[in-house]
Design an enzyme around this catalytic site. Structure first.
Site, PDB file in Angstrom:
ATOM      1  N   ASP A 139      69.961  21.308  44.788  1.00 10.89           N
ATOM      2  CA  ASP A 139      69.320  20.846  43.544  1.00 10.89           C
ATOM      3  C   ASP A 139      68.611  21.960  42.777  1.00 10.89           C
ATOM      4  O   ASP A 139      67.602  21.730  42.115  1.00 10.89           O
ATOM      5  CB  ASP A 139      68.319  19.702  43.832  1.00 10.89           C
ATOM      6  CG  ASP A 139      68.973  18.577  44.594  1.00 10.89           C
ATOM      7  OD1 ASP A 139      70.116  18.256  44.271  1.00 10.89           O
ATOM      8  OD2 ASP A 139      68.336  18.040  45.513  1.00 10.89           O
TER       9      ASP A 139
ATOM     10  N   HIS B  32      75.852  17.347  41.002  1.00 12.63           N
ATOM     11  CA  HIS B  32      75.661  18.414  40.015  1.00 12.63           C
ATOM     12  C   HIS B  32      75.551  17.803  38.624  1.00 12.63           C
ATOM     13  O   HIS B  32      76.481  17.164  38.134  1.00 12.63           O
ATOM     14  CB  HIS B  32      76.808  19.433  40.109  1.00 12.63           C
ATOM     15  CG  HIS B  32      76.820  20.168  41.426  1.00 12.63           C
ATOM     16  ND1 HIS B  32      77.823  20.999  41.815  1.00 12.63           N
ATOM     17  CD2 HIS B  32      75.909  20.188  42.427  1.00 12.63           C
ATOM     18  CE1 HIS B  32      77.533  21.498  43.017  1.00 12.63           C
ATOM     19  NE2 HIS B  32      76.377  21.010  43.405  1.00 12.63           N
TER      20      HIS B  32
HETATM   21  P1  IMP Z   1      74.120  15.146  54.374  1.00 12.19           P
HETATM   22  O1  IMP Z   1      74.690  16.366  53.769  1.00 12.19           O
HETATM   23  O2  IMP Z   1      74.349  13.901  53.566  1.00 12.19           O
HETATM   24  O3  IMP Z   1      74.558  14.983  55.807  1.00 12.19           O
HETATM   25  O4  IMP Z   1      72.521  15.328  54.437  1.00 12.19           O
HETATM   26  C1  IMP Z   1      71.886  16.322  55.237  1.00 12.19           C
HETATM   27  C2  IMP Z   1      70.674  16.891  54.522  1.00 12.19           C
HETATM   28  O5  IMP Z   1      71.116  17.634  53.377  1.00 12.19           O
HETATM   29  C3  IMP Z   1      69.705  15.860  53.963  1.00 12.19           C
HETATM   30  O6  IMP Z   1      68.419  16.421  53.982  1.00 12.19           O
HETATM   31  C4  IMP Z   1      70.160  15.686  52.523  1.00 12.19           C
HETATM   32  O7  IMP Z   1      69.135  15.191  51.692  1.00 12.19           O
HETATM   33  C5  IMP Z   1      70.511  17.118  52.195  1.00 12.19           C
HETATM   34  N1  IMP Z   1      71.504  17.249  51.120  1.00 12.19           N
HETATM   35  C6  IMP Z   1      72.829  17.097  51.201  1.00 12.19           C
HETATM   36  N2  IMP Z   1      73.416  17.353  50.039  1.00 12.19           N
HETATM   37  C7  IMP Z   1      72.442  17.700  49.186  1.00 12.19           C
HETATM   38  C8  IMP Z   1      72.427  18.133  47.816  1.00 12.19           C
HETATM   39  O8  IMP Z   1      73.464  18.258  47.159  1.00 12.19           O
HETATM   40  N3  IMP Z   1      71.202  18.408  47.292  1.00 12.19           N
HETATM   41  C9  IMP Z   1      70.050  18.330  48.006  1.00 12.19           C
HETATM   42  N4  IMP Z   1      70.020  17.937  49.285  1.00 12.19           N
HETATM   43  C10 IMP Z   1      71.201  17.631  49.879  1.00 12.19           C
HETATM   44 MG    MG Z   2      72.001  18.130  43.317  1.00 14.91          MG
END
Ligand code: IMP
Ligand code: MG
Length: 414
Positions: free
Chosen positions: A16, A44
């Site tokens: 982010d 995004h």
């Molecule tokens: P997962 O990728 O859904 O397995 O989540 C694992 C960790 O990564 C969690 O803390 C999510 O909030 C974080 N996370 C996954 N994708 C994003 C993203 O695109 N932006 C911010 N945090 C993310």
């Molecule tokens: Mg994002």
């Protein structure tokens, strides 16, 4: 061989960072846009003519006319969610599904996310509490690694096909390719490639705060394993940061702001997850982490988003080191391992806003080349390294349009 410019853009924090907005801004320079990691966990956000467009599986280069976009083999893909995303993007851009999908090249080696994997992701969260996006990304990579997963190519050649896969085959089956062959060919032909990283280095499976990480590698060298492209052919690595930090999901957050400051940044910065809508926690800029991220990723230039959030402050708190058991950790010579994250205390400095960019350049050793003052492409400003200005202060006195940019940023937020 024709010499081309290939770039990889990554997040240097916890995701982010504003990668989408910069990817869109830079898209006119490139021909092919490639995602090499993650899945629908990414969100995004881009504004086109004041219209908000959020991509999850697709690189934001999809917005550019006549672009080619690649969903690389390192990705995990939910067929139903991808179709929905293409439908939404087609609608936002006043195009047909076919017009958008004809620009998309999906790797036959990307792995499929099934509904069972999404259920498992949600079920695990009840006890494991990583704070995942519950999009099935973790279970899909897990199946890939333990060899019980299924590639898109394999899934489409199953007999009989499930109704979900039937629909995918009908609508996108013709867009499935050995994309690693295509991108290498395109590169040989002289096209420029833009690799759009998802998440950020602090969520990287190996270098993030394990276990509070995502399930893929977010660093540029994973273009090799995630897209089948020689990372040595990437001429430029861009790291994106915000002038503060946000985190969504669980895990240690050493520079977390006080409740009041956190609320203020969240409201002004609209810090809510683009994928899940969850409020993002806000913290101060964490330089040891960024130094570490730069070191392992190999970053050539830094882009800063959301500068409009700090413009009215005279000073900003910045974490310049951590203390752990009487030692100072700076992110260059040392960095906390997973078990130490909860024990470290941040060491802060107050930086004058007018010195912010020059201080950053000095402490990170990497030039800051573009700053963003709002969500639109017109809100991006080239900083000293491009314009020849010596300091942030000079930048203000030389930019007559800064007021109108600020005004527009504020109006857009309302
Ligand atoms: P997962 O990728 O859904 O397995 O989540 C694992 C960790 O990564 C969690 O803390 C999510 O909030 C974080 N996370 C996954 N994708 C994003 C993203 O695109 N932006 C911010 N945090 C993310
Ligand atoms: Mg994002």
């Amino acid at each position: 061989m024709v010499k081309t410019k290939n770039t990889c853009l990554i997040g240097l924090q916890y995701g982010d960072e504003g990668k989408g907005s910069f990817s869109h801004f830079l898209s006119s320079e490139y021909d092919v846009f490639v995602r090499y990691n993650g899945g629908g966990n990414a969100g995004h956000t881009v504004f086109v003519d004041e219209k908000k467009i959020v991509t999850h599986f697709l690189p934001v280069g999809i917005i550019k006319e006549d672009s080619k976009v690649v969903l690389g083999n390192g990705m995990v893909i939910n067929p139903k969610a991808l179709i929905l995303e293409i439908e939404q993007i087609a609608e936002s851009l006043n195009k047909t599904f076919e017009e958008i999908s004809s620009k998309i090249f999906i790797s036959n080696k990307a792995h499929i996310i099934t509904s069972k994997m999404i259920e498992l992701d949600a079920e695990r969260e009840k006890s494991q509490k990583i704070g995942t996006t519950k999009t099935g990304v973790g279970p899909a990579y897990e199946s890939k690694a333990n060899r019980t997963g299924m590639t898109i190519g394999q899934a489409l050649s199953q007999k009989p096909l499930s109704s979900e896969l039937k629909s995918f085959k009908k609508r996108l089956g013709a867009r499935v390719f050995s994309t690693e062959i295509l991108i290498n060919q395109w590169s040989e032909d002289g096209l420029s490639l833009f690799f759009e990283g998802a998440q950020g280095v602090l969520l990287d499976l190996d270098f993030g705060q394990y276990p509070y990480v995502t399930s893929s590698n977010c660093i540029p060298s994973s273009v090799g394993s995630g897209a089948g492209f020689d990372p040595r052919k990437i001429n430029n690595v861009i790291g994106v940061i915000k002038p503060y930090t946000t985190r969504v999901g669980a895990g240690p957050f050493p520079t977390k702001m006080s409740k009041k400051e956190d609320e203020d940044f969240r409201q002004r910065g609209l810090e809510f997850g683009a994928t899940t809508g969850r409020p993002r926690l806000c913290g101060w800029l964490d330089l040891p982490s960024i130094r570490y991220a730069i070191q392992i990723a190999g970053v050539d230039e830094i882009l800063i988003s959301k500068m409009d959030l700090i413009i009215n402050m005279s000073k900003i708190k910045v974490c310049v080191g951590y203390s752990l058991n009487g030692y100072i950790i700076d992110g260059f010579s040392d960095f906390p391992c997973s078990e130490d994250w909860s024990k470290i205390s941040p060491i802060y400095e107050d930086w004058l806003i007018t010195d912010f960019i020059s201080n950053l350049k000095q402490t990170l050793g990497v030039p800051v080349t573009i700053t963003s003052w709002g969500p639109n492409s017109s809100d991006k400003i080239f900083t000293p390294n491009h314009t020849g200005f010596n300091s942030f202060k000079n930048m203000f006195s030389n930019l007559s349009n800064i007021k109108s940019i600020m005004k527009r940023a504020i109006t857009t937020k309302k």
